[in-house]
Design an enzyme around this catalytic site. Structure first.
Site, PDB file in Angstrom:
ATOM      1  CE  LYS A 175       6.720 -22.354  -4.212  1.00 43.09           C
ATOM      2  NZ  LYS A 175       6.555 -21.362  -3.149  1.00 43.09           N
TER       3      LYS A 175
HETATM    4  C1  LIG Z   1       6.258 -20.146  -2.427  1.00 44.96           C
HETATM    5  C2  LIG Z   1       6.191 -19.954  -0.970  1.00 44.96           C
HETATM    6  C3  LIG Z   1       6.593 -18.754  -0.353  1.00 44.96           C
HETATM    7  C4  LIG Z   1       7.011 -17.549  -1.159  1.00 44.96           C
HETATM    8  O1  LIG Z   1       8.188 -17.763  -1.861  1.00 44.96           O
HETATM    9  P1  LIG Z   1       8.521 -16.879  -3.152  1.00 44.96           P
HETATM   10  O2  LIG Z   1       9.842 -17.340  -3.594  1.00 44.96           O
HETATM   11  O3  LIG Z   1       8.521 -15.474  -2.734  1.00 44.96           O
HETATM   12  O4  LIG Z   1       7.431 -17.172  -4.123  1.00 44.96           O
HETATM   13  C5  LIG Z   1       6.591 -18.683   1.026  1.00 44.96           C
HETATM   14  N1  LIG Z   1       6.183 -19.717   1.765  1.00 44.96           N
HETATM   15  C6  LIG Z   1       5.773 -20.892   1.227  1.00 44.96           C
HETATM   16  C7  LIG Z   1       5.353 -22.002   2.110  1.00 44.96           C
HETATM   17  C8  LIG Z   1       5.761 -21.021  -0.160  1.00 44.96           C
HETATM   18  O5  LIG Z   1       5.332 -22.157  -0.701  1.00 44.96           O
END
Ligand SMILES: *Cc1c(COP(=O)(O)O)cnc(C)c1O
Length: 331
Positions: A175
């Protein structure tokens, strides 16, 4: 009580435009005092990373359950490593920071927890390419964010004309704030064209994911999802959904490359992620998926998810961290 919904009993203090406090570099500080100089914002997002964590209020227990906190914080440290950031706090210290902030704010409703790690003082291009782990500042905020599980939401989607970033361009598995420029372009295009969301293909032309959530489709009773090397974020909700589908619904789940036109003929499609939770896709490029409403498997999984995240299934208690609100209430 500011609101009456069973899951939204925010204390009047917390149910405001801004919470009274946040956590910043090891301390809980008043919201107004957490300021940075304008010039420190120029480059701060390039290597900055974050986590998005849902916490769910359980009215019967009088407790806030933080969903997958440990997994999210471990991913935060992995994101830091990949972006060459120092990790001044351990998972245990950050766990306590999140819980202490939730207790300080007396959070009594579903909320979104946002840890954010950016170059110390804002950084610049020069420092972000320096050798060794770079020093960081870290903040944690908590804001009200009512769950939409059980509301039957259905979204329309298009296949985006943008290509998903890939591992050798900007690694989508973590992220990293800068990665969201790609999501943002795809989402804006989708909305301009009258859709609710976008589904983005990877550089190989296979299905990757949505702008902020992963994707699952049901084909002839088998749950299919793009694997971790298909230019997707390493989603924690996706892993949980796979485990729940296999163990509780007895479904076969296959992680593999997915063709674009498999979307059009799928029996059910849903997005899965911390913010998306379980979100039905009713059509893709005007192809109706199933009968255009939430399908039976999606519904079953959503109900299960709902019970698990609110701490109502003791066998999955290890996925939830109680913030300790109950103890605050007892005094
Ligand atoms: C946060 C996110 C997800 C989902 O991830 P989780 O860990 O389930 O919250 C999927 N794709 C993207 C691009 C994200 O930013």
């Amino acid at each position: 009580m500011a609101t009456t919904d069973k899951h939204q009993t925010f204390s009047p203090d917390f149910d405001k435009a801004v919470p009274s406090h946040l956590w910043w570099n090891g301390q809980i500080v008043p919201w107004e005092s957490a300021t940075v100089h304008l010039s420190s914002t120029f480059w701060s997002g390039v290597t900055a990373i974050f986590e998005g964590i849902m916490s769910y209020w359980n009215e019967d227990d009088g407790e806030l359950y933080i969903w997958q906190l440990d997994a999210h914080l471990r991913r935060l440290l992995r994101s830091q490593k990949l972006m060459r950031q120092a990790s001044p706090y351990s998972v245990a210290e950050l766990t306590e920071a999140v819980c202490e902030l939730a207790r300080t704010l007396e959070v009594r409703g579903d909320s979104y927890i946002f840890p954010y790690c950016y170059p110390q003082g804002g950084g610049n291009f020069e420092s972000s390419t320096g050798p060794g782990p770079q020093p960081v500042d870290i903040s944690i905020t908590v804001r009200p964010n009512p769950s939409h599980l059980g509301k039957g939401w259905v979204r329309t989607a298009c296949v985006s004309s943008y290509t998903r970033i890939s591992d050798n361009v900007m690694p989508p598995r973590v992220k990293n704030i800068a990665n969201y420029r790609n999501s943002n372009l795809a989402m804006a295009e989708a909305k301009f064209d009258g859709y609710d969301t976008a589904l983005i293909l990877n550089a190989a032309g296979k299905v990757a994911e949505g702008p902020g959530a992963c994707l699952m489709l049901l084909r002839d009773g088998v749950l299919v999802t793009p694997s971790g090397t298909e230019s997707i974020l390493e989603s924690i909700s996706r892993s949980a959904a796979i485990e729940l589908a296999r163990r509780e619904l007895g479904l076969e789940v296959v992680e593999r490359p997915v063709d674009r036109t498999e979307l059009y003929i799928a029996d059910e499609i849903f997005m899965v992620g911390t913010a998306a939770e379980i979100l039905t896709i009713g059509s893709v490029d005007h192809y109706t998926i199933g009968d255009g409403a939430m399908g039976p498997v999606t519904r079953e999984l959503e109900q299960l998810f709902h019970d698990v995240v609110r701490g109502k299934r003791s066998e999955y208690a290890h996925w939830s961290t109680p913030a300790g609100i109950r103890a605050v209430a007892r005094g």
